[in-house]
Design a protein around this motif. Structure first.
Motif, PDB file in Angstrom:
ATOM      1  N   ALA A   1       0.821  -1.210   0.000  1.00  0.00           N
ATOM      2  CA  ALA A   1       0.000   0.000   0.000  1.00  0.00           C
ATOM      3  C   ALA A   1       0.858   1.263   0.000  1.00  0.00           C
ATOM      4  O   ALA A   1       0.332   2.372  -0.042  1.00  0.00           O
ATOM      5  N   GLY A   2       2.165   1.104   0.055  1.00  0.00           N
ATOM      6  CA  GLY A   2       3.061   2.259   0.019  1.00  0.00           C
ATOM      7  C   GLY A   2       2.992   3.077   1.285  1.00  0.00           C
ATOM      8  O   GLY A   2       2.939   2.539   2.387  1.00  0.00           O
ATOM      9  N   MET A   3       2.981   4.381   1.138  1.00  0.00           N
ATOM     10  CA  MET A   3       2.997   5.283   2.292  1.00  0.00           C
ATOM     11  C   MET A   3       1.791   5.067   3.198  1.00  0.00           C
ATOM     12  O   MET A   3       1.887   5.220   4.408  1.00  0.00           O
ATOM     13  N   ALA A   4       0.674   4.694   2.635  1.00  0.00           N
ATOM     14  CA  ALA A   4      -0.528   4.477   3.428  1.00  0.00           C
ATOM     15  C   ALA A   4      -0.355   3.317   4.399  1.00  0.00           C
ATOM     16  O   ALA A   4      -1.027   3.256   5.425  1.00  0.00           O
ATOM     17  N   GLY A   5       0.556   2.393   4.102  1.00  0.00           N
ATOM     18  CA  GLY A   5       0.753   1.223   4.957  1.00  0.00           C
ATOM     19  C   GLY A   5       1.797   1.405   6.039  1.00  0.00           C
ATOM     20  O   GLY A   5       1.996   0.505   6.859  1.00  0.00           O
ATOM     21  N   LEU A   6       2.452   2.560   6.105  1.00  0.00           N
ATOM     22  CA  LEU A   6       3.506   2.758   7.102  1.00  0.00           C
ATOM     23  C   LEU A   6       2.986   2.706   8.533  1.00  0.00           C
ATOM     24  O   LEU A   6       3.650   2.165   9.415  1.00  0.00           O
ATOM     25  N   ASP A   7       1.823   3.253   8.781  1.00  0.00           N
ATOM     26  CA  ASP A   7       1.248   3.206  10.132  1.00  0.00           C
ATOM     27  C   ASP A   7       1.010   1.761  10.557  1.00  0.00           C
ATOM     28  O   ASP A   7       1.288   1.383  11.690  1.00  0.00           O
ATOM     29  N   GLU A   8       0.489   0.953   9.652  1.00  0.00           N
ATOM     30  CA  GLU A   8       0.222  -0.461   9.952  1.00  0.00           C
ATOM     31  C   GLU A   8       1.531  -1.195  10.223  1.00  0.00           C
ATOM     32  O   GLU A   8       1.625  -1.979  11.159  1.00  0.00           O
ATOM     33  N   GLN A   9       2.549  -0.926   9.432  1.00  0.00           N
ATOM     34  CA  GLN A   9       3.848  -1.559   9.646  1.00  0.00           C
ATOM     35  C   GLN A   9       4.410  -1.177  11.008  1.00  0.00           C
ATOM     36  O   GLN A   9       4.903  -2.029  11.746  1.00  0.00           O
ATOM     37  N   ALA A  10       4.326   0.091  11.343  1.00  0.00           N
ATOM     38  CA  ALA A  10       4.832   0.561  12.629  1.00  0.00           C
ATOM     39  C   ALA A  10       4.039  -0.040  13.791  1.00  0.00           C
ATOM     40  O   ALA A  10       4.607  -0.422  14.816  1.00  0.00           O
ATOM     41  N   ARG A  11       2.741  -0.147  13.606  1.00  0.00           N
ATOM     42  CA  ARG A  11       1.881  -0.700  14.663  1.00  0.00           C
ATOM     43  C   ARG A  11       2.212  -2.166  14.935  1.00  0.00           C
ATOM     44  O   ARG A  11       2.191  -2.617  16.074  1.00  0.00           O
ATOM     45  N   LEU A  12       2.535  -2.916  13.895  1.00  0.00           N
ATOM     46  CA  LEU A  12       2.785  -4.351  14.049  1.00  0.00           C
ATOM     47  C   LEU A  12       4.233  -4.696  14.369  1.00  0.00           C
ATOM     48  O   LEU A  12       4.521  -5.819  14.770  1.00  0.00           O
ATOM     49  N   ALA A  13       5.143  -3.758  14.219  1.00  0.00           N
ATOM     50  CA  ALA A  13       6.577  -4.054  14.375  1.00  0.00           C
ATOM     51  C   ALA A  13       6.905  -4.648  15.740  1.00  0.00           C
ATOM     52  O   ALA A  13       7.611  -5.654  15.832  1.00  0.00           O
ATOM     53  N   GLY A  14       6.428  -4.054  16.807  1.00  0.00           N
ATOM     54  CA  GLY A  14       6.715  -4.559  18.149  1.00  0.00           C
ATOM     55  C   GLY A  14       6.144  -5.941  18.386  1.00  0.00           C
ATOM     56  O   GLY A  14       6.791  -6.807  18.988  1.00  0.00           O
ATOM     57  N   THR A  15       4.937  -6.168  17.901  1.00  0.00           N
ATOM     58  CA  THR A  15       4.297  -7.476  18.052  1.00  0.00           C
ATOM     59  C   THR A  15       5.075  -8.534  17.293  1.00  0.00           C
ATOM     60  O   THR A  15       5.302  -9.633  17.806  1.00  0.00           O
ATOM     61  N   ILE A  16       5.498  -8.207  16.093  1.00  0.00           N
ATOM     62  CA  ILE A  16       6.252  -9.171  15.286  1.00  0.00           C
ATOM     63  C   ILE A  16       7.587  -9.482  15.952  1.00  0.00           C
ATOM     64  O   ILE A  16       7.997 -10.652  16.017  1.00  0.00           O
ATOM     65  N   ARG A  17       8.264  -8.474  16.482  1.00  0.00           N
ATOM     66  CA  ARG A  17       9.539  -8.728  17.184  1.00  0.00           C
ATOM     67  C   ARG A  17       9.326  -9.655  18.375  1.00  0.00           C
ATOM     68  O   ARG A  17      10.093 -10.585  18.611  1.00  0.00           O
ATOM     69  N   ALA A  18       8.268  -9.430  19.138  1.00  0.00           N
ATOM     70  CA  ALA A  18       7.980 -10.273  20.299  1.00  0.00           C
ATOM     71  C   ALA A  18       7.673 -11.705  19.872  1.00  0.00           C
ATOM     72  O   ALA A  18       8.146 -12.667  20.495  1.00  0.00           O
ATOM     73  N   LEU A  19       6.894 -11.860  18.811  1.00  0.00           N
ATOM     74  CA  LEU A  19       6.578 -13.202  18.325  1.00  0.00           C
ATOM     75  C   LEU A  19       7.818 -13.905  17.789  1.00  0.00           C
ATOM     76  O   LEU A  19       7.986 -15.118  17.986  1.00  0.00           O
ATOM     77  N   LEU A  20       8.701 -13.164  17.128  1.00  0.00           N
ATOM     78  CA  LEU A  20       9.953 -13.753  16.650  1.00  0.00           C
ATOM     79  C   LEU A  20      10.776 -14.273  17.831  1.00  0.00           C
ATOM     80  O   LEU A  20      11.365 -15.355  17.752  1.00  0.00           O
ATOM     81  N   ASP A  21      10.808 -13.520  18.924  1.00  0.00           N
ATOM     82  CA  ASP A  21      11.529 -13.973  20.114  1.00  0.00           C
ATOM     83  C   ASP A  21      10.942 -15.282  20.640  1.00  0.00           C
ATOM     84  O   ASP A  21      11.682 -16.206  20.988  1.00  0.00           O
TER      85      ASP A  21
END
Length: 53
Positions: free
Chosen positions: A23-43
């Motif tokens: 989605a390009g620039m429109a998807g940056l908020d979603e990426q930022a919102r999920l980043a912490g959750t994804i890092r925790a799940l990766l751990d």
């Protein structure tokens, strides 16, 4: 109903990030919102498959 595994949740969130990336620039908020959750799940996933144990 059983809880999904960390690996299943990680896959779902990573899929959401790929869709947001498309989605390009429109998807940056979603990426930022999920980043912490994804890092925790990766751990969690990495800890479950730690070959040192």
């Amino acid at each position: 109903m059983t809880m999904p595994t960390a690996k299943t949740m990680l896959t779902a969130y990573q899929r959401q990030v790929r869709v947001a990336s498309a989605a390009g620039m429109a998807g940056l908020d979603e990426q930022a919102r999920l980043a912490g959750t994804i890092r925790a799940l990766l751990d969690v996933v990495n800890d479950d498959h730690d070959p040192r144990r």
